[in-house]
Design a protein around this motif. Structure first.
Motif, short mmCIF file in Angstrom:
data_model
loop_
_atom_site.label_atom_id
_atom_site.label_comp_id
_atom_site.label_asym_id
_atom_site.label_seq_id
_atom_site.Cartn_x
_atom_site.Cartn_y
_atom_site.Cartn_z
N ASP A 1 0.83 -1.20 0.00
CA ASP A 1 0.00 0.00 0.00
C ASP A 1 0.87 1.26 0.00
N LEU A 2 1.97 1.22 0.76
CA LEU A 2 2.88 2.38 0.78
C LEU A 2 3.54 2.57 -0.58
N ILE A 3 3.93 1.46 -1.23
CA ILE A 3 4.52 1.54 -2.57
C ILE A 3 3.52 2.15 -3.55
N ASN A 4 2.26 1.73 -3.46
CA ASN A 4 1.24 2.27 -4.36
C ASN A 4 1.04 3.77 -4.16
N GLU B 1 11.49 3.39 -2.55
CA GLU B 1 11.04 2.00 -2.38
C GLU B 1 11.93 1.26 -1.39
N PHE B 2 13.23 1.57 -1.40
CA PHE B 2 14.13 0.95 -0.43
C PHE B 2 13.77 1.39 0.99
N LEU B 3 13.45 2.68 1.15
CA LEU B 3 13.07 3.19 2.46
C LEU B 3 11.78 2.55 2.95
N VAL B 4 10.81 2.40 2.04
CA VAL B 4 9.55 1.74 2.39
C VAL B 4 9.83 0.30 2.82
N GLY B 5 10.74 -0.37 2.12
CA GLY B 5 11.10 -1.74 2.48
C GLY B 5 11.79 -1.84 3.83
N SER B 6 12.33 -0.72 4.32
CA SER B 6 13.01 -0.70 5.61
C SER B 6 12.06 -0.41 6.77
N ILE B 7 10.80 -0.13 6.45
CA ILE B 7 9.81 0.17 7.49
C ILE B 7 9.31 -1.14 8.10
N ASP B 8 9.31 -1.21 9.44
CA ASP B 8 8.85 -2.44 10.09
C ASP B 8 7.32 -2.43 10.19
N ASP B 9 6.77 -3.50 10.74
CA ASP B 9 5.32 -3.65 10.80
C ASP B 9 4.64 -2.61 11.68
N MET B 10 5.39 -2.00 12.59
CA MET B 10 4.83 -0.95 13.44
C MET B 10 4.89 0.42 12.78
N ASP C 1 -4.29 15.90 25.94
CA ASP C 1 -5.37 15.12 25.32
C ASP C 1 -5.13 14.93 23.83
N GLU C 2 -4.61 15.95 23.17
CA GLU C 2 -4.30 15.84 21.74
C GLU C 2 -3.19 14.82 21.51
N ILE C 3 -2.19 14.81 22.38
CA ILE C 3 -1.08 13.86 22.24
C ILE C 3 -1.56 12.43 22.47
N GLU C 4 -2.43 12.27 23.45
CA GLU C 4 -2.91 10.92 23.77
C GLU C 4 -3.80 10.34 22.67
N LYS C 5 -4.31 11.19 21.79
CA LYS C 5 -5.11 10.70 20.66
C LYS C 5 -4.24 10.15 19.53
N LEU C 6 -2.92 10.41 19.58
CA LEU C 6 -2.03 9.98 18.51
C LEU C 6 -1.74 8.49 18.62
N ASN C 7 -1.31 7.92 17.53
CA ASN C 7 -1.04 6.49 17.47
C ASN C 7 0.47 6.23 17.52
N PRO C 8 0.96 5.63 18.59
CA PRO C 8 2.40 5.36 18.68
C PRO C 8 2.89 4.26 17.76
N LYS C 9 1.96 3.50 17.16
CA LYS C 9 2.33 2.40 16.25
C LYS C 9 1.48 2.53 14.98
N PRO C 10 1.81 3.47 14.11
CA PRO C 10 0.96 3.72 12.93
C PRO C 10 0.83 2.52 12.01
N GLY C 11 1.86 1.70 11.90
CA GLY C 11 1.78 0.53 11.03
C GLY C 11 0.84 -0.53 11.56
N GLY C 12 0.74 -0.60 12.89
CA GLY C 12 -0.11 -1.62 13.50
C GLY C 12 -1.58 -1.37 13.31
N SER C 13 -1.96 -0.15 12.93
CA SER C 13 -3.37 0.18 12.75
C SER C 13 -3.84 0.03 11.32
N TYR C 14 -2.95 -0.40 10.43
CA TYR C 14 -3.31 -0.52 9.01
C TYR C 14 -4.38 -1.58 8.83
N ASP C 15 -5.50 -1.20 8.22
CA ASP C 15 -6.63 -2.11 8.09
C ASP C 15 -6.46 -3.12 6.96
#
Length: 485
Positions: free
Chosen positions: A119-122, A138-147, A249-263
């Motif tokens: 999805d990131l490549i697209n 594309e190399f940088l995207v490939g270096s991104i972990d699941d989180m 409150d604004e900070i607590e709404k953020l997602n510390p693991k953006p990759g983990g929330s990918y649907d």
């Protein structure tokens, strides 16, 4: 000087059947069905369904005797490696053993999707990049972990691209392309640490007073924020408690693991299949074992006939002797497997039945305060089994009760004595501890020594270090990290 001596040594060796049974007992229902499918494919002498096999033992023993008369004893041991293998289970279709042949085996279709990285490549297609820049991206995207993080330094990635991809670039260019990658969704992806991840998400939000203050906090006082030193933050930014609260409150709404929330990432949904079911019928507990744990199996009639044909053959060649050795091994293996399945079902049932009666008061009304202290030895003594066998049943099996489906091992707990001299379960104490923490004033959360005092007032004399242990088991942070402004 040489000396001869005779030494007696007592040793214990597990038979192949024992190894097979222990491995089968520890399997939950779905894994057991996979193991059964494997055995049905690997051993042609084992078949599904009912069939009369009364003549098997006589024909089998007569043929074996004839073979022994030729001074060629047939080896009957099962290959232990077959049962200790850690190879991945083949993707066989599950069998619905409690369905008739003409029933439709319905399965829920799983929607196809694309992976997180694809999805990131697209998304990169929406950016104007030349060939070299796209290769780097594309190399940088490939270096991104699941989180959603890039855990490597820019210099390491520059060197890696040169050696493995033949892409020669510099740190400045990679930093520039990394900014492009960090524009991809979900926001925060491509960050190198938590601080950068939160900042990326804040920059994607519509600016306002709270967002601006939150950004300054993460940029300049991230350490103080992570340790919840709110007084220091109030003094540093000269703001009111209400302003600081809104920023946090604004900070607590953020997602510390953006990759983990990918649907769209391809993760199989795990379904818990209860191995047992407990129902209350006319005020009495009723236990049933999932029928998929007791399949109907029989030894192949064709293989028995082949062994009988060998018995009736007057002249036996070497090839025939090899063939009968193979047949006998497969027949033995099939018979042992069927026996192991029966023993497994009996072991599972008697163990869970003992647990059910031991915790009868709880299963009748669902009140967790009625859970009795229970350790593996209690159940092992009741059913006459080894503690390790009870552990294998409890650690991987689920039971469906009127109060929900739960892992059996969760009903086991140590005991402690309250101020009235009664033995209570540590499960009850943990629940009370959790309730006390949930009801505390989050502006002044209780430290562990105060929690120990409060539980003592409720009749549970517990040391501070024990409170800390239970709190960690409940995944509850220390008081300082529970504090809210």
């Amino acid at each position: 000087m040489l000396k001869h001596s005779l030494q007696f040594k007592l040793s214990q060796k597990l038979s192949p059947q024992q190894i097979q049974l222990m491995k089968l007992i520890q399997l939950p229902t779905q894994a057991f069905e996979q193991r059964l499918e494997e055995e049905l494919v690997e051993n042609p002498a084992l078949e599904n369904g009912k069939e009369e096999t009364d003549d098997y033992d006589d024909d089998f023993n007569d043929a074996a005797d004839d073979y022994d008369d030729d001074n060629e004893r047939i080896e009957t041991e099962i290959n232990i490696d077959e049962y200790l293998s850690n190879d991945e289970t083949p993707d066989y279709k599950y069998q619905a053993n409690n369905y008739s042949d003409d029933d439709e085996d319905k399965s829920t279709p799983i929607a196809a999707g694309i992976s997180f990285h694809q999805d990131l490549i697209n998304q990169l297609n929406t950016f104007i990049l030349n060939d070299d820049e796209r290769s780097i991206a594309e190399f940088l995207v490939g270096s991104i972990d699941d989180m959603g993080y890039i855990r490597r330094s820019v210099q390491d990635m520059v060197d890696d691209m040169a050696f493995t991809q033949g892409i020669y670039t510099d740190e400045k260019t990679v930093e520039r392309i990394l900014q492009v990658v960090q524009e991809l969704e979900p926001s925060g992806v491509g960050a190198r640490d938590l601080q950068e991840c939160l900042l990326l998400q804040l920059k994607h939000k519509t600016p306002n007073e709270s967002i601006d203050l939150a950004t300054k906090i993460i940029e300049d006082q991230f350490d103080a924020f992570s340790k919840k030193h709110y007084d220091k933050l109030l003094q540093k930014f000269d703001v009111s408690k209400d302003q600081l609260r809104k920023a946090i409150d604004e900070i607590e709404k953020l997602n510390p693991k953006p990759g983990g929330s990918y649907d769209g990432n391809l993760k199989m949904t795990e379904h818990v299949v209860p191995d047992f079911t407990i129902k209350i019928i006319d005020g009495e507990l009723d236990l049933t074992l999932n029928g998929r744990n007791a399949p109907e199996l029989h030894v192949s009639k064709d293989y028995q006939d082949m062994l009988k044909t060998y018995k009736d053959t007057s002249e036996k060649s070497n090839s025939q002797k090899d063939a009968v050795q193979f047949i006998k091994q497969k027949l033995d293996s099939a018979k042992w497997f069927i026996d192991a399945i029966k023993q497994r079902s009996e072991t599972l049932y008697v163990t869970m039945n003992a647990i059910m009666h031991y915790q009868q008061e709880f299963f009748l009304d669902g009140d967790e305060t009625k859970l009795r202290p229970m350790i593996l030895k209690d159940i092992a003594d009741m059913v006459g089994l080894d503690i390790s066998t009870v552990s294998r049943v409890a650690n991987s099996k689920y039971v469906d009760t009127p109060y929900g489906t739960k892992l059996i091992k969760d009903y086991f707990s140590e005991s402690m004595t309250n101020d009235q001299g009664e033995e209570v379960s540590t499960i009850e104490i943990k629940n009370i501890l959790q309730q006390v923490i949930e009801n505390e004033d989050k502006k002044k959360p209780y430290p562990d020594d105060k929690l120990a005092e409060l539980l003592l007032e409720k009749g549970y004399p517990i040391a501070r270090r024990t409170i800390a242990k239970y709190r960690e088991l409940l995944d509850i942070p220390v008081a300082r990290l529970r504090k809210k402004i």
